[in-house]
Design a protein around this motif. Structure first.
Motif, PDB file in Angstrom:
ATOM      1  N   LYS A  36       3.438  12.791 -25.332  1.00  0.00           N
ATOM      2  CA  LYS A  36       4.234  12.375 -24.187  1.00  0.00           C
ATOM      3  C   LYS A  36       5.193  13.469 -23.720  1.00  0.00           C
ATOM      4  O   LYS A  36       5.656  13.423 -22.575  1.00  0.00           O
ATOM      5  CB  LYS A  36       5.035  11.126 -24.541  1.00  0.00           C
ATOM      6  CG  LYS A  36       4.181   9.878 -24.745  1.00  0.00           C
ATOM      7  CD  LYS A  36       5.056   8.699 -25.166  1.00  0.00           C
ATOM      8  CE  LYS A  36       4.226   7.453 -25.410  1.00  0.00           C
ATOM      9  NZ  LYS A  36       5.070   6.323 -25.868  1.00  0.00           N
ATOM     10  N   GLN A  44       4.590  16.402 -22.907  1.00  0.00           N
ATOM     11  CA  GLN A  44       3.970  17.182 -21.831  1.00  0.00           C
ATOM     12  C   GLN A  44       4.406  18.649 -21.872  1.00  0.00           C
ATOM     13  O   GLN A  44       4.504  19.289 -20.844  1.00  0.00           O
ATOM     14  CB  GLN A  44       4.280  16.583 -20.457  1.00  0.00           C
ATOM     15  CG  GLN A  44       3.581  15.250 -20.205  1.00  0.00           C
ATOM     16  CD  GLN A  44       3.819  14.743 -18.797  1.00  0.00           C
ATOM     17  OE1 GLN A  44       4.443  13.714 -18.588  1.00  0.00           O
ATOM     18  NE2 GLN A  44       3.319  15.460 -17.806  1.00  0.00           N
ATOM     19  N   THR A  96      -2.851  13.832 -18.266  1.00  0.00           N
ATOM     20  CA  THR A  96      -1.535  14.306 -17.844  1.00  0.00           C
ATOM     21  C   THR A  96      -1.562  15.795 -17.562  1.00  0.00           C
ATOM     22  O   THR A  96      -1.967  16.580 -18.421  1.00  0.00           O
ATOM     23  CB  THR A  96      -0.502  14.022 -18.950  1.00  0.00           C
ATOM     24  OG1 THR A  96      -0.574  12.637 -19.310  1.00  0.00           O
ATOM     25  CG2 THR A  96       0.885  14.366 -18.477  1.00  0.00           C
ATOM     26  N   SER A 152      11.537  10.870 -18.724  1.00  0.00           N
ATOM     27  CA  SER A 152      11.343  10.471 -17.336  1.00  0.00           C
ATOM     28  C   SER A 152      11.787  11.588 -16.394  1.00  0.00           C
ATOM     29  O   SER A 152      11.105  11.908 -15.415  1.00  0.00           O
ATOM     30  CB  SER A 152      12.111   9.185 -17.044  1.00  0.00           C
ATOM     31  OG  SER A 152      11.980   8.811 -15.697  1.00  0.00           O
ATOM     32  N   TRP A 210      11.925  14.748 -17.151  1.00  0.00           N
ATOM     33  CA  TRP A 210      10.997  15.875 -17.337  1.00  0.00           C
ATOM     34  C   TRP A 210       9.692  15.645 -16.572  1.00  0.00           C
ATOM     35  O   TRP A 210       9.161  16.563 -15.944  1.00  0.00           O
ATOM     36  CB  TRP A 210      10.732  16.066 -18.826  1.00  0.00           C
ATOM     37  CG  TRP A 210       9.654  17.041 -19.194  1.00  0.00           C
ATOM     38  CD1 TRP A 210       8.594  16.822 -19.998  1.00  0.00           C
ATOM     39  CD2 TRP A 210       9.519  18.418 -18.775  1.00  0.00           C
ATOM     40  NE1 TRP A 210       7.812  17.923 -20.123  1.00  0.00           N
ATOM     41  CE2 TRP A 210       8.356  18.930 -19.379  1.00  0.00           C
ATOM     42  CE3 TRP A 210      10.281  19.237 -17.942  1.00  0.00           C
ATOM     43  CZ2 TRP A 210       7.933  20.246 -19.189  1.00  0.00           C
ATOM     44  CZ3 TRP A 210       9.858  20.556 -17.760  1.00  0.00           C
ATOM     45  CH2 TRP A 210       8.696  21.049 -18.369  1.00  0.00           C
ATOM     46  N   ARG A 211       9.193  14.406 -16.558  1.00  0.00           N
ATOM     47  CA  ARG A 211       7.974  14.126 -15.805  1.00  0.00           C
ATOM     48  C   ARG A 211       8.197  14.330 -14.317  1.00  0.00           C
ATOM     49  O   ARG A 211       7.320  14.826 -13.603  1.00  0.00           O
ATOM     50  CB  ARG A 211       7.517  12.683 -16.094  1.00  0.00           C
ATOM     51  CG  ARG A 211       6.860  12.500 -17.450  1.00  0.00           C
ATOM     52  CD  ARG A 211       6.163  11.158 -17.552  1.00  0.00           C
ATOM     53  NE  ARG A 211       7.133  10.065 -17.648  1.00  0.00           N
ATOM     54  CZ  ARG A 211       7.601   9.569 -18.776  1.00  0.00           C
ATOM     55  NH1 ARG A 211       7.195  10.087 -19.932  1.00  0.00           N
ATOM     56  NH2 ARG A 211       8.464   8.575 -18.782  1.00  0.00           N
ATOM     57  N   SER A 212       9.375  13.988 -13.850  1.00  0.00           N
ATOM     58  CA  SER A 212       9.702  14.215 -12.436  1.00  0.00           C
ATOM     59  C   SER A 212       9.747  15.697 -12.118  1.00  0.00           C
ATOM     60  O   SER A 212       9.237  16.145 -11.085  1.00  0.00           O
ATOM     61  CB  SER A 212      11.041  13.550 -12.112  1.00  0.00           C
ATOM     62  OG  SER A 212      11.434  13.840 -10.794  1.00  0.00           O
ATOM     63  N   ILE A 263       8.134  18.044 -13.708  1.00  0.00           N
ATOM     64  CA  ILE A 263       6.758  18.563 -13.756  1.00  0.00           C
ATOM     65  C   ILE A 263       6.051  18.288 -12.430  1.00  0.00           C
ATOM     66  O   ILE A 263       5.391  19.170 -11.858  1.00  0.00           O
ATOM     67  CB  ILE A 263       5.980  17.907 -14.928  1.00  0.00           C
ATOM     68  CG1 ILE A 263       6.499  18.421 -16.267  1.00  0.00           C
ATOM     69  CG2 ILE A 263       4.481  18.189 -14.805  1.00  0.00           C
ATOM     70  CD1 ILE A 263       5.848  17.749 -17.461  1.00  0.00           C
ATOM     71  N   GLU A 264       6.190  17.059 -11.923  1.00  0.00           N
ATOM     72  CA  GLU A 264       5.511  16.692 -10.678  1.00  0.00           C
ATOM     73  C   GLU A 264       5.994  17.546  -9.520  1.00  0.00           C
ATOM     74  O   GLU A 264       5.185  18.042  -8.726  1.00  0.00           O
ATOM     75  CB  GLU A 264       5.744  15.206 -10.397  1.00  0.00           C
ATOM     76  CG  GLU A 264       4.963  14.690  -9.188  1.00  0.00           C
ATOM     77  CD  GLU A 264       5.142  13.195  -8.991  1.00  0.00           C
ATOM     78  OE1 GLU A 264       4.667  12.693  -7.966  1.00  0.00           O
ATOM     79  OE2 GLU A 264       5.762  12.544  -9.863  1.00  0.00           O
TER      80      GLU A 264
END
Length: 1454
Positions: free
Chosen positions: A239, A241, A274, A339, A341-343, A345-346
């Motif tokens: 997770k 990433q 992912t 959360s 970090w995922r933003s 990355i996107e």
């Protein structure tokens, strides 16, 4: 009946079932998915095109991760060379050329094979020869020319070695640089690649819980390990990433590819999983992207220039550097950070998609599954051929979102379609499993019937293809395996040499500046010193890599030398002193005589044998023995150096390394007083240690901050040991992307403990403690699948968040291997590969830390005991179906070797004794001897023996058992199934009654042996004897004493008994003539009678004697002496026989001991072939070989002749068992034909030919009634293996033709059993069905070409052997079931053998023994047959008589 020839047993009469022609008897890996580049970006682009960035930055590795070298330090050889050049300049490393001189005329070696396989030796002064030993009584004296006077480069290797493949020769000769090594073992790995691990968890669950257990059991039944690697479970690491997870996946994949056959199983449907940010971006590409990006700040936030990298590049920053919550332990804070970090990355990916070209997007933007597919399918045709792709085909309903896709989603869809296209191109079409299923919100639901049916279909399809792939892998592995027993040389010796050579090659690549020490070793190797050389130093100073480098240099220094190299504890056969000496002696014996040594397996035997064998072998070539870490042998073996000869023969060098603080080194200093023989390892200079450290740090990290560099650089000021450098360099790689301070401790042990403490921080203290305790508590390490089993049943590795309970254990084991990679070593134990500690210091550190506490030590051993006893399989907890593993002793035809080796050791560590449960359990001993080997049994006994220190009465049974196993070790190592046979041979000498005299256990007092008491005091031994009398398995029991003989020759058990006697000794001390050696063969031939199975006839050519023996009592009932040079004998009936005496045929009455008549004419000298037509006539090849004579046995006259034509020379003669059909070979015609006569009508029936082929008439056989003849044929102009043809003699047509692909060396045929039996050069026996033409059975077990086959007269069984005793064992086979009935290996070579009617007894003659030996088949469903109660041969009044026939032939003529 059949033809005859002039060489004893090799040409004896054939049974009436089938008659054969006469001559037929004659480094540590760096698993990072980031690979450092050494070219500039421009050079890399020119060299590799599009793929250069993939290799440079690792986002798409173009090859499996590179493997930096292993050994004492972790730098590449090029780095070491650069450092050495900087420190010492240009050092010379050339070898010294030694001029060879011609062989002095005073010494002549003459090797000529004799009929019993002996090698003739002449004019070797100061040597002596015996039947049971192949050794020199003392090193060559002054009367012998120095071995250095031999032209060694021209000294041929033994024929057995010359026939081996070149690579096996290199292994045997110790040519490290030339040998090709392989690390592939009998291990198969299912590697799971998953795009969306959460979406395909049900399919993966079916793979783990349903398919894997069944496939694993199947693989175990075939002798293979099946392991499954699945890291995709949506764990916290996945997770994140970041790049730790993909690096871990590719590193684990690389680790498995190194040693196993990998089957990639890809779960990929409509998602790539992912996406990840690229870890590094090339300078020019980043600056280009930055120049056109709208959101430059975002790129600059996460990527910074790394000037320390080579070449410089922009590197992704640690997540915690901008998101501090990422380091928090609180689940809430961690989730918020993820959360965020995922933003990030996107957003960053959207920028890159917009600014990168398609080429750059393919290079930098990736997912884990893309990298896995690239490193399997795209990089290896072999893996692509095995890859299975499960594609769940389901169409979403209309409820899906109608929003336009984002740039990132569009990019992912493009790459997904491209990946699908590549897979369809690369994979086998049948391996693409596209299975439809109805889509529902929330994914698969097993409560829905159609979804349950889908999972059933997946299980069926995937299981079917996996089973087929496993079968293909096993077939491929067995077909291409090169480590097979050949020409009597056991495959285990080849396996040991392969492991030792492979370790040496890796260790030699990572050495440091030791030129001064190497020069000293070189001077010793090429010098005149006759003392061993000792390299000593503290632990961790680099002795192993020095020995490895010296080993590679040996053939530069001494091109003709033979190197025998061992690294202690690298393999299961190098753990104890006894095992080391055994394999060294075997290797030396093979190189000298072509066969392995035959010795009692104890230190006293090897101590006596080693100097003798070295003295003999040095006459051929120089010998160099190197042993690294002799002080590291295990406690279940001898731990002293009493075996070491202080003075060596000329041309023999022994070099070994030892730690300064060991008791072994203290013993060495007492034995070797010459200080020049002790070389101390010099300490590394601080400048050199610092340079190598920094080179290693840069290699493993690719980029290290100046702060870390300054920190580790200063640490070598306190400690310069290479092992310390190795540990510190590797430790820095753990924190490459993390803000962590490296704390150098300044000494090795403290640094090791710190490394373990940091490992606990990374992976969890409890988990590390449990895992390392288990690995360290084992005897030979743990395999991957075993470790996963153990972790799966430990609650510390359970998680309710993953679909399978034990998923964290899969991830943990992969991470542990990654973090400890340089310190772990693969070792193959006759199949499954196990992982154990490479460095002894780390082993001791881990043992002290994790097994020092008694409670944890007890837990570890108890856990392993429960595991190998199979208790977890009996009491399976919920959710553990996938790790269900019963532990039977045997699965199908394969034994559970891991259990057999480990369980007694673990029980002993836990309870302190294994006497009753294992050592006094004959069933367990039998199973372990069959599934493991006798040497591991003796190691178990040594453990128990050392624990018994008080009551002598409790251990005398054990000591006697140990002695018996040691004396039978060679036979039991060959095949453990003869355990009861061998033990019966020993115990019958004590408990069996011989002539109303009961033997006892008394021995002569000796300091080395206990004083045996009366038999009554041995309770277990007596029980074992009673079991052996009626064994629980079929066994060939010797009815006569084979051990504990009274003569000096029979009593010497601790010396070799080789066929080659060129350096053997009896003690005469002078030259040995051939005539002396011939006396060693007491019997040249054994043949059975026509109708009486209770008696056999023997022929002794040199003693001019023929005897009739009672099979059961081994007593001669008639003896005919003075028979002129009998060569061959054929029985006419139970009392009359035809004997070939030199070149004459004579008839003798065996019952009355009289000469009857002489047949007229003389035989051909080289081909004296003859056969019986009926009881009144025989046919014989004429003196000129142009025709066949039909002779009358009463008058001796020639009745008629058969002739095929003018100038046709016959070269073989076969007569069917009923005497009606005669077959001869004609060597005049081209191609060679087979001529077939009907003896009743005396007409030529057929002239059989195959265009462009010759018949090898020495390998032919005919059925009893003459309906079929089989013969070996070969192509005239092509060097192809020969093949087998069968002719129907009723029609004269070719009936069958078989091509085994290997040369056939023996042949027999049986119409009663409807088969042809062929012995092959590769030691197999093939049984061909005469009706269907198929191969009915493939029988394996022999270790040398099977050139002797003997059918039972009544059919149903046959005897096989190697007539020249490279493999001295006899095997009795069941033709109906294709199974081995029993095997027996005598302690002496067999000169002749025969199977009696019914196949219940085997009669054999052993070299040097004056009586025959009978082996009786006993066991389940076989009666204890002792023959007729009142058996009698001929007239009773002649029983036991000896008849002298010296003057009878002349008297008959007068």
């Amino acid at each position: 009946m059949g033809s005859s020839c002039s060489s004893g047993q090799a040409h004896k009469d054939r049974d009436s079932v089938s008659t054969r022609s006469e001559e037929s008897i004659a480094c540590c890996r760096s698993p990072s998915y980031q690979v450092s580049g050494k070219k500039s970006c421009q050079q890399q682009q020119e060299a590799d095109g599009k793929g250069r960035k993939q290799q440079q930055h690792g986002n798409h590795s173009t090859s499996p991760p590179q493997q930096p070298h292993s050994g004492v330090i972790l730098e590449a050889s090029t780095v070491a060379a650069t450092v050495q050049q900087q420190l010492r300049g240009n050092a010379g490393g050339g070898g010294v050329q030694i001029e060879s001189v011609s062989t002095p005329s005073a010494v002549v070696l003459e090797r000529k094979p004799t009929k019993d396989g002996l090698t003739k030796v002449r004019n070797i002064a100061t040597s002596s020869i015996s039947a049971d030993s192949m050794s020199l009584s003392s090193p060559p004296g002054t009367s012998v020319q120095s071995p250095r006077d031999f032209d060694k480069c021209e000294t041929p290797l033994p024929q057995e070695v010359q026939q081996l493949p070149e690579n096996l020769q290199n292994l045997l000769m110790g040519r490290i640089a030339s040998a090709r090594t392989t690390t592939k073992t009998r291990k198969i790995v299912i590697y799971v690649c998953a795009a969306d691990s959460q979406d395909c968890c049900i399919e993966k669950g079916a793979l783990h819980n349903t398919m894997y257990p069944e496939l694993r059991d199947y693989c175990r039944s075939r002798g293979y390990e099946l392991h499954i690697v699945d890291l995709h479970w949506k764990t916290g690491l996945e997770k994140q990433q970041d790049h730790e997870f993909p690096e871990l996946c590719l590193g684990e994949l690389s680790r498995q590819i190194e040693v196993a056959y990998v089957i990639p199983v890809l779960f990929l449907s409509n998602s790539l999983g992912t996406p990840l940010l690229p870890k590094t971006i090339e300078n020019q590409d980043f600056e280009m992207a930055l120049s056109i990006a709208d959101n430059k700040e975002l790129l600059q936030k996460w990527y910074q220039l790394d000037g320390h990298a080579q070449p410089p590049c922009y590197r992704l920053q640690p997540i915690a550097s901008h998101i501090p919550g990422f380091k928090e332990d609180s689940p809430e804070e961690k989730e918020r950070a993820l959360s965020e970090w995922r933003s990030e990355i996107e957003r960053t990916l959207d920028v890159m998609v917009n600014v990168f070209s398609q080429e750059l997007r393919d290079t930098y933007l990736t997912t884990v599954v893309e990298q896995e597919v690239h490193n399997t399918v795209c990089m290896s045709q072999e893996l692509a051929r095995r890859c299975l792709w499960l594609y769940r085909a389901c169409a979403p309903t209309g409820s899906q979102s109608q929003d336009p896709p984002s740039p990132g989603e569009t990019e992912l869809r493009r790459r997904l379609e491209a990946l699908h296209k590549d897979l369809k191109t690369q994979l086998n079409e049948k391996h693409i499993l596209r299975i439809p299923v109805r889509w529902v919100e929330g994914g698969l639901n097993l409560d829905l019937p159609d979804h349950a049916q889908y999972v059933t279909e997946v299980t069926s399809q995937l299981g079917k293809h996996l089973r087929a792939l496993v079968d293909n892998i096993i077939e491929e592995d067995q077909a291409k395996s090169v480590l097979k027993s050949s020409y009597g040389i056991d495959s285990r010796l080849f396996q040991e040499l392969m492991e030792q050579t492979s370790f040496c090659q890796r260790a030699a690549q990572c050495s440091i500046n030791r030129e001064a020490v190497l020069q000293e070793i070189k001077s010793y190797v090429i010098g005149e010193s006759q003392h061993p050389l000792v390299v000593h130093g503290p632990q961790g100073c680099g002795k192993t890599t020095l020995i490895a480098r010296a080993a590679q240099c040996c053939h530069t220094w001494q091109p003709e030398a033979l190197l025998l190299l061992r690294f202690v504890s690298v393999s299961a056969q190098s753990h104890t002193t006894e095992q080391l000496l055994r394999t060294i002696l075997d290797q030396c014996s093979v190189l000298t005589y072509g066969q392995q040594s035959w010795a009692v397996h104890n230190i006293q035997s090897y101590t006596e044998l080693l100097p003798r064998l070295l003295a003999a072998s040095c006459l051929h070539r120089p010998q160099i023995i190197m042993i690294d870490g002799i002080d590291q042998v295990k406690e279940y073996g001898t731990q002293n150096l009493d075996w070491l000869p202080v003075k060596l023969p000329e041309n023999v060098k022994i070099i070994f390394s030892v730690a300064d603080d060991s008791h072994v080194f203290a013993e060495i200093k007492k034995k070797i007083t010459d200080s020049a023989a002790l070389i101390a390892m010099p300490a590394l200079g601080k400048l050199e240690a610092e340079s190598i450290l920094m080179a290693s740090v840069m290699q493993y990290n690719h980029s290290v901050s100046s702060r870390v560099q300054d920190c580790v650089r200063s640490s070598v000021q306190d400690c310069t040991f290479p092992l310390y450098v190795k540990v510190l360099a590797w430790q820095t790689s753990w924190w490459t992307d993390k803000d962590h301070d490296i704390v150098p401790k300044g000494n090795i042990m403290d640094q090791l403990h710190l490394m373990l403490e940091e490992l606990e921080v990374i992976l969890g203290k409890e988990r590390v403690e449990h895992a390392l305790a288990l690995v360290t508590a084992t005897k030979t390490g743990l395999s991957d699948s075993e470790m996963l089993d153990l972790l799966s049943h430990d609650s510390a590795f359970h998680s309710q968040a993953t679909y399978v309970l034990w998923a964290p254990g899969c991830l943990f084991w992969a991470r542990l291997n990654k973090y400890l990679a340089p310190f772990l070593l693969w070792s193959s134990v006759d199949g499954p590969s196990t992982l154990h500690w490479r460095d002894d210091m780390l082993y001791n550190a881990v043992k002290q830390k994790y097994l020092g506490d008694q409670k944890r030590r007890q837990w570890a051993h108890q856990t392993l005991v429960h595991y190998y006893q199979g208790k977890w399989a009996d009491e399976l907890p919920p959710g553990m179906t996938g790790r269900h593993l019963p532990q039977p002793d045997k699965i199908n035809m394969c034994y559970n070797r891991r259990k057999l080796d480990e369980l007694p050791f673990q029980v002993f560590q836990l309870r302190g004794s294994i006497l009753k449960e294992f050592l006094y359990n004959h069933s367990w001993l039998y199973v372990k001897l069959c599934g493991s080997d006798v040497y591991h049994v003796l190691e178990d006994i040594t453990l128990e023996e050392r624990s018994l220190t008080t009551n002598k009465g409790q251990e005398k049974d054990l000591l006697f058992l140990k002695k018996c196993l040691e004396e039978s070790s060679c036979a039991l190592a060959y095949d453990g199934r003869q355990f009861y046979s061998q033990m019966y041979g020993h115990l019958s000498a004590i408990y069996g009654s011989r002539g109303s005299k009961t033997h006892d256990l008394k021995k002569k007092p000796s300091s080395a042996e206990p004083n045996w008491e009366s038999p009554e005091g041995y309770k277990y031994v007596k029980e074992l004897y009673e079991v052996c009398c009626d064994p629980p398995v079929l066994s060939l029991l010797p009815l006569q004493l084979l051990v504990s003989g009274s003569s000096e020759a029979e009593g010497e058990k601790n010396v070799m008994d080789k066929l080659s006697v060129s350096a053997a000794a009896i003690g005469s001390g002078g030259a040995v003539e051939v005539e002396d050696l011939e006396q060693l063969c007491q019997f040249d031939m054994i043949t059975r009678l026509v109708d009486n199975p209770d008696f056999v006839v023997t022929v002794s050519t040199e003693r001019e004697e023929i005897s009739v023996w009672d099979v059961h009592d081994a007593i001669p009932v008639r003896t005919l002496t003075g028979v002129t040079h009998p060569i061959n004998l054929k029985t006419i009936d139970d009392t009359r026989c035809v004997v070939l005496c030199r070149r004459e045929l004579r008839i003798y009455d065996l019952d009355s001991g009289k000469f009857v008549t002489r047949l007229k004419g003389v035989m051909n000298q080289k081909m004296p072939y003859y056969g019986l037509h009926d009881r009144a006539h025989l046919v014989a090849l004429s003196r000129n070989r142009m025709y066949v004579n039909l002779m009358n046995l009463e008058s001796g006259d020639c009745v008629t002749t058969f002739k095929a034509g003018e100038d046709r020379f016959l070269n073989s003669l076969l007569v069917s068992g009923d005497g009606r059909v005669l077959v001869c070979g004609d060597e005049t015609q081209k191609p060679f034909p087979l001529l077939v006569w009907n003896l009743a009508s005396r007409k030529l029936l057929y002239d059989l030919r195959i265009p462009h082929h010759d018949f090898v008439t020495s390998l032919a056989a005919i059925t009893h009634e003459g309906h079929y003849v089989c013969c070996v044929a070969k192509e005239v102009d092509e060097p192809c293996p020969n093949f087998i043809v069968v002719y129907d003699l009723q029609s004269g047509t070719l009936f069958k033709k078989w091509k085994p692909g290997v040369n056939t060396v023996s042949l027999d045929i049986s119409s009663r059993d409807g088969c042809v039996i062929s012995g092959l050069e590769d030691a197999r026996i093939l049984v061909w069905d005469l009706i269907t033409g198929n191969c009915r059975w493939c029988l394996c077990g022999h270790t040398a070409p099977v050139n002797f086959l003997r059918l039972d007269f009544h059919g149903g069984s046959f005897l096989s052997a190697d007539s020249i005793c490279r493999d001295r064992s006899l095997r009795l086979w069941d033709l109906n079931k294709g199974e081995l009935l029993a095997v027996y290996t005598p302690e002496r070579p067999v000169t002749s053998s025969e199977v009696t009617s019914g196949g219940h007894s085997v009669v054999l003659a052993l070299r040097g023994r004056s009586h025959i030996t009978t082996l009786q088949l006993r066991g389940p469903q076989v009666g204890n047959s002792v023959g007729s109660e009142h058996r009698c041969y001929g007239r009773p009044e002649n029983t036991g008589k000896t008849f002298d026939l010296r003057d009878e032939p002349r008297a008959a003529e007068r």
